[in-house]
Design a protein around this motif. Structure first.
Motif, mmCIF file in Angstrom:
data_model
loop_
_atom_site.group_PDB
_atom_site.id
_atom_site.type_symbol
_atom_site.label_atom_id
_atom_site.label_comp_id
_atom_site.label_asym_id
_atom_site.label_seq_id
_atom_site.Cartn_x
_atom_site.Cartn_y
_atom_site.Cartn_z
ATOM 1 N N PHE A 137 -7.608 1.166 -14.825
ATOM 2 C CA PHE A 137 -6.750 1.763 -13.803
ATOM 3 C C PHE A 137 -5.684 2.678 -14.410
ATOM 4 C CE2 PHE A 137 -8.481 -2.109 -12.001
ATOM 5 C CZ PHE A 137 -8.882 -1.701 -10.738
ATOM 6 N N ALA A 138 -5.857 3.041 -15.671
ATOM 7 C CA ALA A 138 -4.864 3.878 -16.345
ATOM 8 C C ALA A 138 -4.788 5.286 -15.756
ATOM 9 C CB ALA A 138 -5.173 3.947 -17.846
ATOM 10 N N TRP A 139 -5.845 5.711 -15.070
ATOM 11 C CA TRP A 139 -5.889 7.071 -14.509
ATOM 12 C C TRP A 139 -5.207 7.179 -13.145
ATOM 13 C CZ3 TRP A 139 -8.228 7.256 -9.762
ATOM 14 C CH2 TRP A 139 -9.012 6.159 -9.419
ATOM 15 N N VAL A 140 -4.835 6.054 -12.551
ATOM 16 C CA VAL A 140 -4.267 6.048 -11.195
ATOM 17 C C VAL A 140 -3.022 6.922 -11.079
ATOM 18 C CG1 VAL A 140 -3.211 4.588 -9.416
ATOM 19 C CG2 VAL A 140 -5.304 3.844 -10.583
ATOM 20 N N PRO A 141 -2.114 6.936 -12.069
ATOM 21 C CA PRO A 141 -0.929 7.805 -11.953
ATOM 22 C C PRO A 141 -1.274 9.292 -11.824
ATOM 23 C CG PRO A 141 -0.572 6.145 -13.637
ATOM 24 C CD PRO A 141 -2.015 6.040 -13.236
ATOM 25 N N TYR A 142 -2.402 9.712 -12.353
ATOM 26 C CA TYR A 142 -2.787 11.117 -12.202
ATOM 27 C C TYR A 142 -3.090 11.464 -10.745
ATOM 28 C CZ TYR A 142 -3.252 11.087 -17.284
ATOM 29 O OH TYR A 142 -2.991 10.980 -18.624
ATOM 30 N N TRP B 132 -13.309 4.169 9.340
ATOM 31 C CA TRP B 132 -13.449 5.044 8.185
ATOM 32 C C TRP B 132 -12.092 5.231 7.495
ATOM 33 C CZ3 TRP B 132 -17.568 6.271 5.539
ATOM 34 C CH2 TRP B 132 -18.822 6.325 6.163
ATOM 35 N N LEU B 133 -11.048 5.487 8.292
ATOM 36 C CA LEU B 133 -9.698 5.636 7.738
ATOM 37 C C LEU B 133 -9.237 4.333 7.098
ATOM 38 C CD1 LEU B 133 -7.979 7.678 10.605
ATOM 39 C CD2 LEU B 133 -8.817 8.528 8.400
ATOM 40 N N LEU B 134 -9.615 3.213 7.706
ATOM 41 C CA LEU B 134 -9.255 1.912 7.148
ATOM 42 C C LEU B 134 -9.930 1.704 5.792
ATOM 43 C CD1 LEU B 134 -7.541 -0.545 8.150
ATOM 44 C CD2 LEU B 134 -9.713 -1.623 8.749
ATOM 45 N N GLY B 135 -11.161 2.203 5.668
ATOM 46 C CA GLY B 135 -11.845 2.103 4.382
ATOM 47 C C GLY B 135 -11.143 2.914 3.301
ATOM 48 N N VAL B 136 -10.681 4.119 3.653
ATOM 49 C CA VAL B 136 -9.932 4.953 2.704
ATOM 50 C C VAL B 136 -8.607 4.281 2.351
ATOM 51 C CG1 VAL B 136 -8.786 7.181 2.363
ATOM 52 C CG2 VAL B 136 -11.010 7.080 3.513
ATOM 53 N N ALA B 137 -7.924 3.733 3.382
ATOM 54 C CA ALA B 137 -6.663 3.035 3.135
ATOM 55 C C ALA B 137 -6.875 1.823 2.236
ATOM 56 C CB ALA B 137 -6.038 2.611 4.471
ATOM 57 N N SER B 138 -7.998 1.135 2.421
ATOM 58 C CA SER B 138 -8.320 -0.014 1.574
ATOM 59 C C SER B 138 -8.477 0.417 0.125
ATOM 60 C CB SER B 138 -9.599 -0.696 2.063
ATOM 61 O OG SER B 138 -9.456 -1.185 3.378
ATOM 62 N N LEU B 139 -9.122 1.553 -0.085
ATOM 63 C CA LEU B 139 -9.292 2.075 -1.448
ATOM 64 C C LEU B 139 -7.940 2.381 -2.080
ATOM 65 C CD1 LEU B 139 -11.078 3.103 -3.748
ATOM 66 C CD2 LEU B 139 -11.209 5.306 -2.562
ATOM 67 N N VAL B 140 -7.039 2.995 -1.304
ATOM 68 C CA VAL B 140 -5.696 3.299 -1.810
ATOM 69 C C VAL B 140 -4.968 2.014 -2.198
ATOM 70 C CG1 VAL B 140 -3.426 4.246 -1.213
ATOM 71 C CG2 VAL B 140 -5.500 5.449 -0.510
ATOM 72 N N PHE C 48 -7.727 -9.959 -4.657
ATOM 73 C CA PHE C 48 -9.070 -9.998 -5.243
ATOM 74 C C PHE C 48 -10.113 -10.303 -4.165
ATOM 75 C CE2 PHE C 48 -6.858 -10.401 -9.329
ATOM 76 C CZ PHE C 48 -7.688 -9.659 -10.159
ATOM 77 N N ILE C 49 -9.804 -11.224 -3.257
ATOM 78 C CA ILE C 49 -10.731 -11.543 -2.167
ATOM 79 C C ILE C 49 -10.929 -10.322 -1.269
ATOM 80 C CG2 ILE C 49 -11.028 -12.937 -0.087
ATOM 81 C CD1 ILE C 49 -9.581 -15.205 -1.545
ATOM 82 N N PHE C 50 -9.836 -9.647 -0.938
ATOM 83 C CA PHE C 50 -9.888 -8.447 -0.105
ATOM 84 C C PHE C 50 -10.772 -7.376 -0.755
ATOM 85 C CE2 PHE C 50 -8.248 -4.194 0.840
ATOM 86 C CZ PHE C 50 -8.258 -4.190 2.224
ATOM 87 N N THR C 51 -10.634 -7.201 -2.057
ATOM 88 C CA THR C 51 -11.402 -6.179 -2.775
ATOM 89 C C THR C 51 -12.890 -6.505 -2.787
ATOM 90 O OG1 THR C 51 -9.495 -5.723 -4.200
ATOM 91 C CG2 THR C 51 -11.658 -4.971 -4.974
ATOM 92 N N LEU C 52 -13.237 -7.744 -3.112
ATOM 93 C CA LEU C 52 -14.648 -8.146 -3.131
ATOM 94 C C LEU C 52 -15.259 -8.027 -1.735
ATOM 95 C CD1 LEU C 52 -14.456 -11.257 -5.482
ATOM 96 C CD2 LEU C 52 -15.355 -8.987 -6.036
ATOM 97 N N ASN C 53 -14.488 -8.394 -0.721
ATOM 98 C CA ASN C 53 -14.961 -8.295 0.656
ATOM 99 C C ASN C 53 -15.192 -6.848 1.057
ATOM 100 O OD1 ASN C 53 -15.585 -9.875 3.033
ATOM 101 N ND2 ASN C 53 -13.775 -8.981 3.991
ATOM 102 N N TRP C 54 -14.305 -5.967 0.622
ATOM 103 C CA TRP C 54 -14.433 -4.526 0.899
ATOM 104 C C TRP C 54 -15.679 -3.952 0.223
ATOM 105 C CZ3 TRP C 54 -13.330 -0.316 -2.657
ATOM 106 C CH2 TRP C 54 -13.332 0.937 -2.053
ATOM 107 N N LEU C 55 -15.921 -4.362 -1.016
ATOM 108 C CA LEU C 55 -17.111 -3.892 -1.727
ATOM 109 C C LEU C 55 -18.385 -4.382 -1.035
ATOM 110 C CD1 LEU C 55 -15.981 -4.432 -5.423
ATOM 111 C CD2 LEU C 55 -16.241 -2.249 -4.224
#
Length: 259
Positions: free
Chosen positions: A193-198, A163-171, A101-108
């Protein structure tokens, strides 16, 4: 506004010798503090960027350590007992989730700071100069003859990596939160997050993506520390200390056009 940049490696203990001009990135100018002689210190990394960096570093290390344990528990009670007594795996999972959660808020927050930070807080990979600079920087790191300019902020290779790290963070965020809420698909957060499997496939593939990208972060961490130390040694401009103070030491001619 132009930046004077060197083609020639400076001798140890001295600042780079300016030999050609490199167009300065657009954006809010950085703060410059005059020093002795013809040198100045430039506030390349503002306080929010430095805070982001260290929170991100700590969160990644905690996530790596706890993630490795969750995937392959390497510590267990010496005497077999009911799992609830020691609750080791439970605590490791809780720490992993809190760090996530901390990582996500920091990324945002970092995405937000792209809009408000100075000219060194963002990069534009759509410009031709970015890719020509990337090519010269790659030759520089391979110890080949090159025309790599001197960059006050990140060089193009570092910019592309982030930039790649930002994409990896999103994944990692998407796959991680899907697994976290997978047991409660009917909940509000589970439905988000129900759409993630698609996008990533079934539950096994989602876990595989999460595991694979985690190794990218581990490799990045090692390479990042090595290259930062190398750049600090070659440039002699305070690259390592700048992530604590924000400032780099540069010849005055290098920073024409700053505040």
């Amino acid at each position: 506004m132009a930046e004077i940049t060197p083609d020639i490696q400076a001798p140890p203990g001295s600042l780079p010798t300016p030999t050609r001009l490199e167009k300065r990135p657009k954006g809010r100018p950085a703060k410059v503090v005059p020093l002795h002689g013809d040198t100045v210190k430039v506030l390349v990394w503002e306080l929010p960027i430095r805070i982001f960096h260290w929170i991100n570093a700590l969160a990644i290390i905690v996530l790596m350590a706890t993630g490795i344990y969750i995937g392959n528990p390497f510590v267990s009670p010496t005497v077999p007992e009911e799992a609830s007594y020691s609750y080791l795996m439970g605590w490791v999972r809780i720490i992993h989730f809190v760090a996530a959660f901390i990582f996500t808020l920091n990324w945002l927050f970092r995405l937000y700071w792209i809009l408000w930070g100075n000219r060194y807080s963002v990069a534009n990979p759509l410009k031709k100069s970015f890719w020509t600079g990337l090519y010269e920087t790659l030759k520089f790191y391979l110890f080949l003859k090159n025309k790599k300019p001197h960059y006050l902020g990140h060089n193009p290779m570092a910019q592309l990596t982030y930039w790649l790290l930002g994409v990896a963070s999103l994944v990692m965020v998407l796959t991680g939160f899907y697994m976290f809420f997978e047991p409660q698909p009917e909940s509000f957060l589970g439905s988000l997050f129900a759409w993630v499997p698609y996008l990533f496939g079934n539950s096994f593939l989602i876990r595989s993506w999460h595991h694979l990208v985690a190794w990218f972060f581990m490799i990045f961490l090692i390479a990042h520390v090595y290259l930062a130390i190398r750049e600090d040694y070659l440039s002699r401009n305070g690259t390592m200390s700048s992530i604590f103070t924000g400032y780099k030491i540069e010849p005055k001619d290098h920073v024409t056009g700053e505040d």
